[in-house]
Design an enzyme around this catalytic site. Structure first.
Site, PDB file in Angstrom:
ATOM      1  N   CYS A  33      18.482 -24.128 -99.123  1.00 43.07           N
ATOM      2  CA  CYS A  33      18.747 -22.927 -98.332  1.00 43.07           C
ATOM      3  C   CYS A  33      19.469 -23.235 -97.022  1.00 43.07           C
ATOM      4  CB  CYS A  33      17.444 -22.207 -98.024  1.00 43.07           C
ATOM      5  SG  CYS A  33      16.312 -23.247 -97.090  1.00 43.07           S
ATOM      6  N   CYS A 104      10.487 -24.809 -99.854  1.00 39.95           N
ATOM      7  CA  CYS A 104      10.290 -24.646 -98.407  1.00 39.95           C
ATOM      8  C   CYS A 104       9.197 -25.591 -97.901  1.00 39.95           C
ATOM      9  CB  CYS A 104       9.890 -23.216 -98.078  1.00 39.95           C
ATOM     10  SG  CYS A 104      10.911 -21.988 -98.891  1.00 39.95           S
TER      11      CYS A 104
HETATM   12 FE1  FES Z   1      14.700 -22.059 -96.409  1.00 38.46          FE
HETATM   13 FE2  FES Z   1      12.259 -21.331 -97.058  1.00 38.46          FE
HETATM   14  S1  FES Z   1      14.101 -20.365 -97.646  1.00 38.46           S
HETATM   15  S2  FES Z   1      12.867 -23.011 -95.879  1.00 38.46           S
END
Ligand code: FES
Length: 146
Positions: A33, A104
């Protein structure tokens, strides 16, 4: 979707902040992400006990909750014991995370490892089982604000 414990740590995160003159600092990026996590450790050189641990993140709620729990779990532990605080152990302590959010939880574990790596490098020691995390972006420590 989220357990009560996840919500509690998300809404009231523990150990957010910085440690001045930290013994070790690690910053990692999440390849999935692009989010970033930084962990600060205050370690007693004689006993290798982690006296304090703080985090800052540019990450989602699951990253905040897992880092909050992870910092609570490593505080007061020795380096060797802290190596057992895996993302799996942190997720279990939080009563689980939705599968799409598991990546995450890796941020906290990897940032702790990056901070331990930094400490080990500064002190010329080797920590059993510790490898430099691939997600380590610590070279940029200190300049950027987030
Ligand atoms: Fe990036 Fe959770 S979506 S750390």
């Amino acid at each position: 979707m989220y357990s009560d414990k996840v919500m509690d740590h998300f809404e009231h995160p523990r150990n957010v902040g910085e440690i001045e003159n930290a013994s070790g600092v690690g910053t990692v990026g999440n390849a999935k992400c692009g989010d970033i996590m930084r962990i600060y450790l205050d370690i007693d050189d004689a006993t290798h006990m982690i006296r304090d641990c703080k985090f800052k993140t540019f990450g989602c709620g699951a990253a905040v909750a897992t880092s909050s729990m992870a910092t609570e779990m490593v505080k007061g532990k020795t380096i060797e014991e802290a190596m057992q605080v895996t993302n799996k152990a942190v997720m279990e302590a939080l009563d689980g995370l939705p599968p799409v959010k598991v990546h995450c939880s890796l941020l906290a574990e990897e940032a702790i490892h990056a901070a331990l790596w930094d400490y080990a490098e500064k002190h010329g020691i080797k920590i059993q089982g510790l490898e430099k995390p691939k997600s380590d972006i610590s070279e940029h420590d200190g300049d950027e604000e987030y």
